[in-house]
Design a protein around this motif. Sequence first.
Motif, PDB file in Angstrom:
ATOM      1  N   ARG A 122       7.282  37.366 109.576  1.00 39.93           N
ATOM      2  CA  ARG A 122       7.261  36.746 110.897  1.00 39.93           C
ATOM      3  C   ARG A 122       7.711  35.284 110.861  1.00 39.93           C
ATOM      4  O   ARG A 122       8.511  34.859 111.686  1.00 39.93           O
ATOM      5  CB  ARG A 122       5.848  36.832 111.495  1.00 39.93           C
ATOM      6  CG  ARG A 122       5.294  38.231 111.619  1.00 39.93           C
ATOM      7  CD  ARG A 122       6.037  39.053 112.638  1.00 39.93           C
ATOM      8  NE  ARG A 122       5.977  38.440 113.977  1.00 39.93           N
ATOM      9  CZ  ARG A 122       6.450  39.007 115.068  1.00 39.93           C
ATOM     10  NH1 ARG A 122       7.019  40.195 114.992  1.00 39.93           N
ATOM     11  NH2 ARG A 122       6.358  38.416 116.222  1.00 39.93           N
ATOM     12  N   CYS A 123       7.182  34.517 109.902  1.00 42.56           N
ATOM     13  CA  CYS A 123       7.469  33.079 109.869  1.00 42.56           C
ATOM     14  C   CYS A 123       8.532  32.699 108.851  1.00 42.56           C
ATOM     15  O   CYS A 123       8.978  31.552 108.839  1.00 42.56           O
ATOM     16  CB  CYS A 123       6.191  32.288 109.572  1.00 42.56           C
ATOM     17  SG  CYS A 123       4.917  32.450 110.823  1.00 42.56           S
ATOM     18  N   ARG A 124       8.882  33.634 107.957  1.00 44.82           N
ATOM     19  CA  ARG A 124       9.881  33.382 106.931  1.00 44.82           C
ATOM     20  C   ARG A 124       9.523  32.177 106.083  1.00 44.82           C
ATOM     21  O   ARG A 124      10.374  31.355 105.726  1.00 44.82           O
ATOM     22  CB  ARG A 124      11.280  33.243 107.538  1.00 44.82           C
ATOM     23  CG  ARG A 124      11.664  34.384 108.459  1.00 44.82           C
ATOM     24  CD  ARG A 124      13.160  34.453 108.684  1.00 44.82           C
ATOM     25  NE  ARG A 124      13.855  34.758 107.449  1.00 44.82           N
ATOM     26  CZ  ARG A 124      13.981  35.983 106.934  1.00 44.82           C
ATOM     27  NH1 ARG A 124      13.426  37.017 107.546  1.00 44.82           N
ATOM     28  NH2 ARG A 124      14.627  36.176 105.820  1.00 44.82           N
ATOM     29  N   ILE A 125       8.256  32.077 105.754  1.00 46.41           N
ATOM     30  CA  ILE A 125       7.793  31.039 104.830  1.00 46.41           C
ATOM     31  C   ILE A 125       8.329  31.373 103.440  1.00 46.41           C
ATOM     32  O   ILE A 125       8.350  32.541 103.055  1.00 46.41           O
ATOM     33  CB  ILE A 125       6.254  30.965 104.828  1.00 46.41           C
ATOM     34  CG1 ILE A 125       5.762  30.460 106.190  1.00 46.41           C
ATOM     35  CG2 ILE A 125       5.725  30.065 103.723  1.00 46.41           C
ATOM     36  CD1 ILE A 125       4.263  30.421 106.331  1.00 46.41           C
ATOM     37  N   PRO A 126       8.769  30.388 102.660  1.00 46.22           N
ATOM     38  CA  PRO A 126       9.254  30.664 101.303  1.00 46.22           C
ATOM     39  C   PRO A 126       8.239  31.470 100.493  1.00 46.22           C
ATOM     40  O   PRO A 126       7.036  31.238 100.583  1.00 46.22           O
ATOM     41  CB  PRO A 126       9.458  29.267 100.717  1.00 46.22           C
ATOM     42  CG  PRO A 126       9.743  28.401 101.904  1.00 46.22           C
ATOM     43  CD  PRO A 126       8.903  28.966 103.021  1.00 46.22           C
ATOM     44  N   THR A 127       8.747  32.412  99.709  1.00 45.73           N
ATOM     45  CA  THR A 127       7.885  33.346  98.998  1.00 45.73           C
ATOM     46  C   THR A 127       6.823  32.664  98.129  1.00 45.73           C
ATOM     47  O   THR A 127       5.654  33.064  98.175  1.00 45.73           O
ATOM     48  CB  THR A 127       8.733  34.301  98.136  1.00 45.73           C
ATOM     49  OG1 THR A 127       9.667  34.976  98.973  1.00 45.73           O
ATOM     50  CG2 THR A 127       7.855  35.329  97.442  1.00 45.73           C
ATOM     51  N   PRO A 128       7.163  31.644  97.317  1.00 50.25           N
ATOM     52  CA  PRO A 128       6.111  31.008  96.508  1.00 50.25           C
ATOM     53  C   PRO A 128       4.972  30.431  97.337  1.00 50.25           C
ATOM     54  O   PRO A 128       3.800  30.547  96.963  1.00 50.25           O
ATOM     55  CB  PRO A 128       6.871  29.892  95.760  1.00 50.25           C
ATOM     56  CG  PRO A 128       8.280  30.369  95.716  1.00 50.25           C
ATOM     57  CD  PRO A 128       8.495  31.089  97.013  1.00 50.25           C
ATOM     58  N   VAL A 129       5.300  29.826  98.474  1.00 52.52           N
ATOM     59  CA  VAL A 129       4.265  29.253  99.341  1.00 52.52           C
ATOM     60  C   VAL A 129       3.429  30.356  99.965  1.00 52.52           C
ATOM     61  O   VAL A 129       2.192  30.277 100.028  1.00 52.52           O
ATOM     62  CB  VAL A 129       4.901  28.377 100.438  1.00 52.52           C
ATOM     63  CG1 VAL A 129       3.821  27.818 101.367  1.00 52.52           C
ATOM     64  CG2 VAL A 129       5.711  27.255  99.829  1.00 52.52           C
ATOM     65  N   ALA A 130       4.082  31.426 100.427  1.00 54.85           N
ATOM     66  CA  ALA A 130       3.377  32.525 101.077  1.00 54.85           C
ATOM     67  C   ALA A 130       2.424  33.220 100.111  1.00 54.85           C
ATOM     68  O   ALA A 130       1.261  33.495 100.447  1.00 54.85           O
ATOM     69  CB  ALA A 130       4.383  33.526 101.634  1.00 54.85           C
ATOM     70  N   VAL A 131       2.906  33.518  98.908  1.00 56.95           N
ATOM     71  CA  VAL A 131       2.072  34.219  97.933  1.00 56.95           C
ATOM     72  C   VAL A 131       0.907  33.354  97.482  1.00 56.95           C
ATOM     73  O   VAL A 131      -0.242  33.815  97.414  1.00 56.95           O
ATOM     74  CB  VAL A 131       2.923  34.655  96.717  1.00 56.95           C
ATOM     75  CG1 VAL A 131       2.041  35.241  95.621  1.00 56.95           C
ATOM     76  CG2 VAL A 131       3.977  35.675  97.140  1.00 56.95           C
ATOM     77  N   ALA A 132       1.178  32.087  97.191  1.00 57.31           N
ATOM     78  CA  ALA A 132       0.107  31.185  96.743  1.00 57.31           C
ATOM     79  C   ALA A 132      -0.958  31.025  97.817  1.00 57.31           C
ATOM     80  O   ALA A 132      -2.164  31.036  97.522  1.00 57.31           O
ATOM     81  CB  ALA A 132       0.702  29.829  96.372  1.00 57.31           C
ATOM     82  N   THR A 133      -0.527  30.892  99.073  1.00 55.51           N
ATOM     83  CA  THR A 133      -1.479  30.719 100.171  1.00 55.51           C
ATOM     84  C   THR A 133      -2.321  31.974 100.367  1.00 55.51           C
ATOM     85  O   THR A 133      -3.548  31.892 100.524  1.00 55.51           O
ATOM     86  CB  THR A 133      -0.736  30.381 101.472  1.00 55.51           C
ATOM     87  OG1 THR A 133       0.037  29.205 101.286  1.00 55.51           O
ATOM     88  CG2 THR A 133      -1.727  30.152 102.604  1.00 55.51           C
ATOM     89  N   SER A 134      -1.690  33.141 100.366  1.00 55.44           N
ATOM     90  CA  SER A 134      -2.440  34.383 100.579  1.00 55.44           C
ATOM     91  C   SER A 134      -3.446  34.617  99.453  1.00 55.44           C
ATOM     92  O   SER A 134      -4.571  35.053  99.710  1.00 55.44           O
ATOM     93  CB  SER A 134      -1.483  35.568 100.700  1.00 55.44           C
ATOM     94  OG  SER A 134      -0.738  35.746  99.510  1.00 55.44           O
ATOM     95  N   ILE A 135      -3.060  34.322  98.214  1.00 51.88           N
ATOM     96  CA  ILE A 135      -3.986  34.498  97.090  1.00 51.88           C
ATOM     97  C   ILE A 135      -5.182  33.568  97.229  1.00 51.88           C
ATOM     98  O   ILE A 135      -6.328  33.963  97.008  1.00 51.88           O
ATOM     99  CB  ILE A 135      -3.261  34.246  95.753  1.00 51.88           C
ATOM    100  CG1 ILE A 135      -2.270  35.382  95.472  1.00 51.88           C
ATOM    101  CG2 ILE A 135      -4.261  34.131  94.604  1.00 51.88           C
ATOM    102  CD1 ILE A 135      -1.430  35.148  94.238  1.00 51.88           C
TER     103      ILE A 135
END
Length: 213
Positions: A122-135
């Motif tokens: 939905r937001c197209r946040i960069p993958t490293p930021v998205a994964v780190a935040t979700s974890i």
Amino acid sequence: MTFLLVKNSCFFSIPASIIGVFLSSYISGDILMIIFAIGIIFVGWQLFLSYRMDKSHSFKDIPLTYSNDREETVIEDVNGKRYHYTICSKSLAKMLTSIGGAFFGMVAVGLAELLEYQFLVRCRIPTPVAVATSIFVVSVTVIGVVIVRIFIEIGGAGFEELLTTGKIVMFTAPGVLVGGQIGPWLQAKMDPSLMKLVVALVLLLTGVFLLII
């Protein structure tokens, strides 16, 4: 990963997960797993479509903002690499985080998958930021779930079942710690789009596997 993004996610995920813990006693586990399997197949397919879009367009051609009232966030990692993103569809994010938190409280899965759908698709946040935040959000949320579960086990089944849960944690915790070290290393080595494809395939296979069994 930014503190504001984590705080906003945890504000909805923690209460929803605690509600999910209590709801788990009234809803069939088989029904929950079927719903969850269909959900992650949908998320995996959306991630795959997002990967196809990344490959068919240059990254700069993909819009990172969805309206003029959202400001772009810029963060820099320890290696000096900068990530630009915006938080979009806040009302949808609240709903997905709450649903994911509830599922996490009921069946211990679902929160990370829905967070990554919101962040990556939905937001197209960069993958490293998205994964780190979700974890990180899952890690904080699980503390609340564990505390509630401990009180329920002590008041209900007693210490025997609690001891069994503790033994499971003894074996899973080292795997989580090792994965936490391998994950950032892989993200630094792999192309973000390829990482998105890997996550999509894992979700699709997991969903199909859950439906089969």
